[in-house]
Structures are given as C-alpha cells and as structure tokens.
Design an enzyme around this catalytic site. Structure first.
Site, PDB file in Angstrom:
ATOM      1  N   SER A   1       3.295  -2.245   4.022  1.00 42.51           N
ATOM      2  CA  SER A   1       3.254  -0.797   3.811  1.00 42.51           C
ATOM      3  C   SER A   1       4.465  -0.350   3.023  1.00 42.51           C
ATOM      4  O   SER A   1       5.531  -0.973   3.066  1.00 42.51           O
ATOM      5  CB  SER A   1       3.255  -0.071   5.158  1.00 42.51           C
ATOM      6  OG  SER A   1       4.546  -0.155   5.766  1.00 42.51           O
ATOM      7  N   ASP A   2       4.304   0.739   2.263  1.00 44.49           N
ATOM      8  CA  ASP A   2       5.496   1.405   1.759  1.00 44.49           C
ATOM      9  C   ASP A   2       6.246   1.929   2.987  1.00 44.49           C
ATOM     10  O   ASP A   2       5.661   2.132   4.055  1.00 44.49           O
ATOM     11  CB  ASP A   2       5.127   2.541   0.803  1.00 44.49           C
ATOM     12  CG  ASP A   2       6.253   2.874  -0.161  1.00 44.49           C
ATOM     13  OD1 ASP A   2       7.409   2.491   0.100  1.00 44.49           O
ATOM     14  OD2 ASP A   2       5.987   3.515  -1.188  1.00 44.49           O
ATOM     15  N   CYS A   3       7.530   2.133   2.826  1.00 42.35           N
ATOM     16  CA  CYS A   3       8.380   2.315   4.014  1.00 42.35           C
ATOM     17  C   CYS A   3       8.027   3.579   4.792  1.00 42.35           C
ATOM     18  O   CYS A   3       8.061   4.687   4.251  1.00 42.35           O
ATOM     19  CB  CYS A   3       9.834   2.296   3.611  1.00 42.35           C
ATOM     20  SG  CYS A   3      10.300   0.651   2.992  1.00 42.35           S
TER      21      CYS A   3
ATOM     22  N   CYS B   1       0.842  -1.198   0.000  1.00 41.61           N
ATOM     23  CA  CYS B   1       0.000   0.000   0.000  1.00 41.61           C
ATOM     24  C   CYS B   1       0.879   1.250   0.000  1.00 41.61           C
ATOM     25  O   CYS B   1       1.980   1.257   0.537  1.00 41.61           O
ATOM     26  CB  CYS B   1      -0.952  -0.004   1.187  1.00 41.61           C
ATOM     27  SG  CYS B   1      -0.202  -0.286   2.814  1.00 41.61           S
TER      28      CYS B   1
ATOM     29  N   SER C   1       5.066   4.254   5.906  1.00 39.96           N
ATOM     30  CA  SER C   1       3.729   4.760   5.587  1.00 39.96           C
ATOM     31  C   SER C   1       2.857   4.898   6.829  1.00 39.96           C
ATOM     32  O   SER C   1       2.052   5.837   6.928  1.00 39.96           O
ATOM     33  CB  SER C   1       3.035   3.834   4.581  1.00 39.96           C
ATOM     34  OG  SER C   1       3.579   3.961   3.301  1.00 39.96           O
TER      35      SER C   1
END
Length: 772
Positions: A293-295, A260, A297
C-alpha cells in the site's frame, strides 16, 4: 543503436555484477547467521528451493509474529535469529532518504543524484534509463552492505502525466503511456539486475516497485485531495492509458512489487479492489512479488474514506483483495482481532507473507553473511564514483531540450561573448535542481558555476526566489543586462509550487518572473537565453513570441550536475537532443479542464478538449516531442512494408461501434489474433546534414483508420541514435501490431483496426495496410 557514452561511463556496466568477492561486511546477516539459532533449519538452507524455505519459515512463526511482518517496519523474530527490516526505501532517481530505510552519514555521506525522472525521460533513451538504474542499484547495495539502506526500493513512479498541474508529474516519465511503459521496464531491469539462482529461481540485486497503481494523478487541487478523491475512469481509459505502464512494469520489467494508491477508482479504494489487485496484477499480469500500500492507505480508506464500518473489515477487504504489505501500522494493529472475529483466516495472512518472504529470499536476505554473497564486495568506493557522476552529467545533458533558437543564437561563443549576466531565481540553484524524492547528492554544480567555467560572469538574481512577490531587485538585474555581452536568465518552479500534496493552480511563471525576463530582454545589448527549470510545463508564450528572447531551454530538474549540463549546452560543448515528454499547454487550458475529470478523449459537445497529445487537438505552446538541435537530421526509409496480413485464431472478426455508420470499420480483438512475431519492420536511415555531431531520437507515430475511438496520434516506437557530422546511421525498429496499433474499445477490450494505418517518421509519411 550507436552509443553516445564514453568508455568511462559504462565500465561499471561491463563489470560482471555477479562476481563474488569475499570481504568483511559492515552489516550483520539479516537472518541465518552461522552459529545462530536457525543454523541447520530448512529455511536457512540455500540448497533448498525458495518455495519450500518460505513454507518452512511460515510453519515456525506464531500468529503474533506473522502479524508484525505485515507492515513496513517489520519486527524481528529473535528466537529464530531474524532481524527487523524496514521495507520503505526510495530510489526514484538516486538513493533517496525520503523513506526511513535509507540513512546518509558516516562512510556514505551522499549518493549520485540523477536528473528528476521527467528530465531523464526527455532523453528518450531507454539504454540510459537502464544504466541509471544499474548505478542506483550498485549504490543501494553498497549502502545496504554498510547497514544504511534497504533492498526494497519503492520506485519508479510510472503514472501517466495526465494533467499539467499535477505536482508529482515531475516524478513520472511523461504523458505518453508507451514511453512510460518502456521507461518502467528499462529502469526496473537496471534496478533489479536479476541473475540465476539455484533451482531455476531468479534472484535479485534489488527489488523495484512500480507505483502508484492506478489512475493516480491528483494530489491537492481546488479543495480536493488524494485521500478523498474518487477517480471515475472508463474501462477504455484504464486499459489504453492508465494501466499501460504498470502492465509493462510487471510483464516486461518483471518488477518485484506494485504499490496501490490512495484514491478510489469508480468507488472502490485501490488497496481494497480485488479486481485490480488480485484479478489484474497477479491474475492477468502474473506478478512474481508483493503488492504494497501507499503509506497509510489502509488507514485512509477506513478512517478518511469510511469504506468499511470496522477496522477488522478494512483488514479483511485489503488482504482478500490481494494486498501483501501495509506501509503503516494498521495491519499490525488490527489483523489479530480480524482473525478472532472471523473476518480473515491464518491462510490469508500466510498468503500475504508468502509473497513478501519470497522477495526477501530472492534478495539473499536469508542466505547468511552478506559479504559471502553476490554484491557483497560493494562498499563506499562504489558510491559517488567518478563513473557514476559522469553518467549523472551525461543524463542531465541528454535531458536538456532546446525550445527556441531564433537566428541560430545558440550555441554562444566564449570568444565573442566574453561576459555573461546570469540572472534569475535559479541562477545559483542547487537543491532545487534535484526535485523531490531525492537524497543527498555527491556534490552540486549550479548554473552560475557551470557558466563561470566558460566566461566571466556577473550575477544579479532579480527575483530572490521563485515566488518573486513584492519588492524584488529587478533593477540591478536590468543594469547587469545592459553591460554584458550575453544574458542568461534562469527561471521556473520548485517544490514550493509543485510537489507531493501540492498541485498548481495555473501554468504561468510565478510572481514577477515574467516581468523580470521581459525587462531584462528589453535592456540587453546581446543575446538573451532563457532557461526554465521545472517539472511541469509552463506557459512561456510571452518569451516564445518576444524576438528579444533569442533562445529558450527547458532543463527540467537536472540533478546534481545540472549547472554544468546547462552551460555545456549553451556554449556548444554538447549538442542537445532532448525532446519534450509532455505537452506544454496555454494558460487557458486549465480554465476548461478540471483536474477531477479523468476522461482522456475529447467531448466537443461539452467543450472538453481532451488530454495529452494523443487526444487533445487545441492550441499548444510546445507539442509533445518538440526539441531542437544545433544540426539538421533527415530521414529516409530503407525498409517498410506496405501491407501486412493479420492471422486470426479461430477466424473471429468483430466490428467496432462508430458514431458514424458510414465510417464503421472492422477491427479484431487482440486476443483473436496470432500476435507472435506480428511486427512491422521499419528501417530508417538518419543522416546528419549539419556541421556538428549530434544525437537524434527517431520517433514513429501512427494514425489509425478513421471510424474508431483510437488515439488520433500515438507514439509506437522511438530510438536514440548518435550521428557524426555528414554521417548516416541506420536505425532498425519494429512496430508491434498487437501492442502498438491496437486501441481499447468502450468495454476496455483491445482491438486492432483493419485498414490503412499511417506512420509518421519525422518528415516522412508511410502507409501500411493491415488485412485479415
């Protein structure tokens, strides 16, 4: 289709990847080592179903141990003999050390660096994409066996390239959702190479991850960045544009993960949206894997977007929405206190860990000694092998697009053009050729080196870098052009102009590059070939309209062998067949369209021209799908029905609203149609009428009946085929009515327009009437 590959490039594909060879491994077992503390425990028993093994392991972990497994740098559990694991590895177009999970050096000094994704997309060759994925999978597994990589690759990027300024458009398969969907499924299949395990559970060679879900295509533009951006997206655009590649990634590619994104969609952070995560990815698409998650996020939507009032509320929002793994420390820091404060339960944690541990077990990480498992034989000899490097060259060749070839200037002849002036900031490019999210290549072949293998060269850069500001040595470049038999000018962009967190302001060549090209062309006594290296489109209308610029090539970011591929194309050792995977707009386009406007469809009343070839009807520099060849191909239909009955389930029929009542047409919900085997067979004979062998992409576009909000033009099928000079090849394709001829209405409901659909195949047009 006919294969354009030589036998040496596909030997690795023919080798049975599941063959077990017992060799010593440089990596100790991740878990379940023979004689270790967990020997004999059920979660280490390969004879038990993975579901029961995961349940057994969860029952043995403390809450504190579980919480430390919710983040990318997952801590080990020494008392159970489980080592720590770094989930973050990248494999966008080769093994990459962008993430901390990959480390080059020692026995693995580099890995095969394929062209950047946008360049490989220009091949329009799904079999090539899968082959590339298989090579990357081999090399990643080899490096894992050597202790220098992980098995969870956070690739590919399948976002739709919506806006030409987007700095990360280079990482994507382009602007068409159908094409991006097919790329996603093919590359994921290549990366994961699933095989049958015990108890009917499919095991994985590598776990792929499709990102960045969803409507993520703005990084930093005009003071607005991805961490603060709220993408206002209609249900219609979400369904028939933004989510299309992700759905295919999960349902067709069977990806083990989805990531995401940072942005909000309609006011909700993507990593905290239960409808789009738990509801869509896992509920509708049935993801068999984990959501990551994107880092940072989660930290972003708490500390930057201020979506929740406490960190514990942020933990609750993301875990209950369906997130399983946090790239970043946030969940490790606040999940225990979230349980204490009653925000989440141990069951919420177990639900997340069930998904991540299941993927690890499907990868064999709990099966003991890696050398005793499938793929345990892969090692240093399987990285940068001759076959892999040959495929990198072939991929670069297939991605080259000829944009202009006035008076059939190309290919140049070494016997007539003995000397070439090689000019431009990318004339000796190396690192710039591999784009972003790349690793350490096996080697580089620059354009200058490639051209030198054909003719005598003289190099004068003219612009010392792509910025090309201030005083530049343009004069010596002009002098070189006056004396050479031919001039090759290599210009474009690099990561200083388009990259993650860096969107472009405009579409022109930076600095004085245009001046360099024009002055060199004016001085040259021979043909001038312009080569553009870039990820995004560039307004080079000045060169297209300049008769002294004889030919133009777009090479994208062509990877480690890019210079050899460019030279092979220029001098005719290879006949290019690449097609543009995105529209090239004029500079004026960006003045009319803010990046923040997510609407795909045009709005004439507001002067909004729409986006991508599917909805945009304004002027272009080059259209989507444009690309020339050194030969001529013609098409003829050998089979194509003129009508097709659409069977209904329940005999339900729904009308679609139209702004023009006179044009109101009927359409049926896809869910009301019996879609099984509902295809339109299209058989096309492709003839090569020229004197050169070549590859050709057969593209089928559809135009729907009038009166709907469907795209004005939509790619519904494509196949790459190799045709010898004077030869003919039959290409058999099938248009999926429910997937390809449907559109989303204002409520995001997919419908099939009933009536006359026009199909365009090259110069051919064919009508098919859909009836109930």
């Amino acid at each position: 289709m006919a294969s354009p590959y030589s036998p040496c490039t596909i030997l690795f594909f023919l080798f049975p990847f599941f063959l077990i060879i017992f060799v010593a491994s440089a990596r100790p077992p991740f878990a379940c080592a023979p004689g270790g503390p967990a020997t004999g425990l059920p979660f280490c028993s390969v004879g038990h179903p993975i579901k029961s093994r995961v349940k057994d392991l969860l029952g043995r972990l403390t809450r504190a141990e579980k919480v430390r497994l919710l983040v990318n740098d997952a801590a080990g559990v020494p008392r159970l003999g489980i080592n720590g694991y770094e989930w973050w590895s990248e494999a966008l177009h080769g093994v990459s050390n962008t993430g901390p999970g990959v480390r080059f050096g020692g026995k693995f000094p580099g890995a095969t660096s394929f062209p950047q994704v946008i360049t490989s997309a220009a091949s329009f060759n799904a079999s090539l994409w899968e082959l590339m994925g298989q090579v990357v999978s081999d090399e990643t597994r080899a490096m894992y066996n050597g202790g220098q990589a992980g098995l969870t690759a956070w690739s590919p990027n399948v976002n739709v390239f919506r806006d030409p300024r987007w700095g990360r458009g280079q990482e994507t398969p382009g602007e068409d959702p159908k094409m991006a969907a097919r790329y996603a499924a093919a590359y994921v299949r290549g990366l994961q190479q699933p095989y049958d395990g015990k108890h009917g559970r499919t095991k994985l060679k590598l776990a792929a991850c499709c990102k960045h879900y969803t409507a993520y295509d703005l990084d930093n533009w005009n003071g607005i960045d991805r961490f603060h951006f709220n993408a206002l997206v209609s249900k219609q655009d979400l369904e028939d544009t933004f989510n299309v590649p992700f759905k295919a990634c999960v349902t067709e590619g069977n990806a083990a993960s989805v990531m995401c994104s940072y942005n909000q969609v309609n006011g909700v952070p993507m990593c905290a949206d239960p409808n789009l995560l738990k509801g869509t990815i896992r509920g509708q698409w049935h993801l068999d894997g984990y959501i990551v998650s994107d880092c940072d996020s989660v930290d972003v939507f708490y500390n930057t977007q201020h979506y929740t009032s406490t960190p514990e509320d942020a933990v609750a929002a993301t875990l209950k929405a369906g997130l399983d793994l946090d790239c970043g420390p946030f969940l490790a820091q606040y999940t225990e206190s979230a349980v204490t404060k009653g925000k989440v339960t141990d069951n919420d944690i177990d639900a997340a860990l069930t998904n991540t541990l299941t993927v690890q077990m499907r990868l064999g990480m709990y099966d003991g000694d890696p050398s005793m498992q499938p793929f345990g034989n892969l090692g240093p000899r399987d990285v940068c092998s001759p076959a892999h490097q040959n495929l990198a060259l072939e991929a670069a060749r297939q991605g080259i697009v000829i944009l202009k070839n006035a008076r059939k200037t190309l290919p140049l002849s070494p016997s007539r053009h003995h000397t070439a002036a090689v000019i431009g900031p990318h004339s000796d490019a190396t690192v710039a050729m591999i784009g972003n999210y790349a690793g350490v290549p096996c080697r580089y072949t620059s354009p200058l080196q490639g051209i030198e293998s054909y003719v005598t060269t003289v190099q004068q850069k003219g612009c010392m870098d792509v910025a090309c500001r201030g005083d530049q040595p343009i004069g010596p470049a002009v002098d070189a052009a006056r004396t050479a038999d031919a001039v090759i000018v290599v210009v474009g962009l690099d990561q200083s102009f388009e990259a993650e967190q860096k969107d472009r302001d405009g579409l022109l060549l930076p600095g004085r590059q245009q001046e360099l090209v024009s002055k060199v062309a004016m001085a040259s006594k021979g043909p001038v070939v312009l080569v553009v290296m870039s990820g995004g489109p560039v307004d080079i209308s000045f060169a297209e309209n300049d008769p002294r610029v004889s030919a133009i090539i777009w090479a994208g970011y062509p990877g480690q062998a890019g210079g050899a591929a460019v030279a092979d194309a220029i001098f005719g050792a290879y006949n290019p067949g690449g097609k543009l995977p995105m529209t090239w707009y004029p500079q004026d386009y960006v003045k009319k369209v803010p990046m923040t406007d997510m609407n795909m469809r045009a709005n004439p009343s507001k002067g909004y021209p729409g986006r991508t070839y599917r909805f945009y009807t304004g002027p272009v520099i080059y259209p989507f799908g444009h690309g020339l060849s050194y030969t001529k191909f013609s098409h003829s239909l050998s089979r194509a029905p003129t009508q097709l009955l659409v069977p209904l389930d329940g005999q339900k029929l729904v009308s679609v609203n139209s702004t023009n009542p006179a044009q109101r047409k009927r359409a049926v919900r896809v869910t009301h149609a019996r879609c099984d085997a509902l295809h339109i067979p299209i058989h096309v004979d492709v003839r090569n009428e020229g004197d050169r062998d070549g590859t050709h992409t057969v593209m089928i576009y559809s135009n729907p009946p009038a009166g709907h909000s469907a795209p004005a033009k939509q790619l519904v099928g494509f196949e790459k085929v190799h045709v010898t000079s004077g030869g003919q090849v039959r290409v058999e394709m099938a248009v999926d009515v429910c997937n390809d001829l449907s559109f989303a209405d204002a409520n995001g409901v997919r419908r099939i327009p009933i009536g006359e659909h026009s199909l365009q195949i090259g110069e051919l047009s064919h009508s098919v009437s859909l009836r109930l």
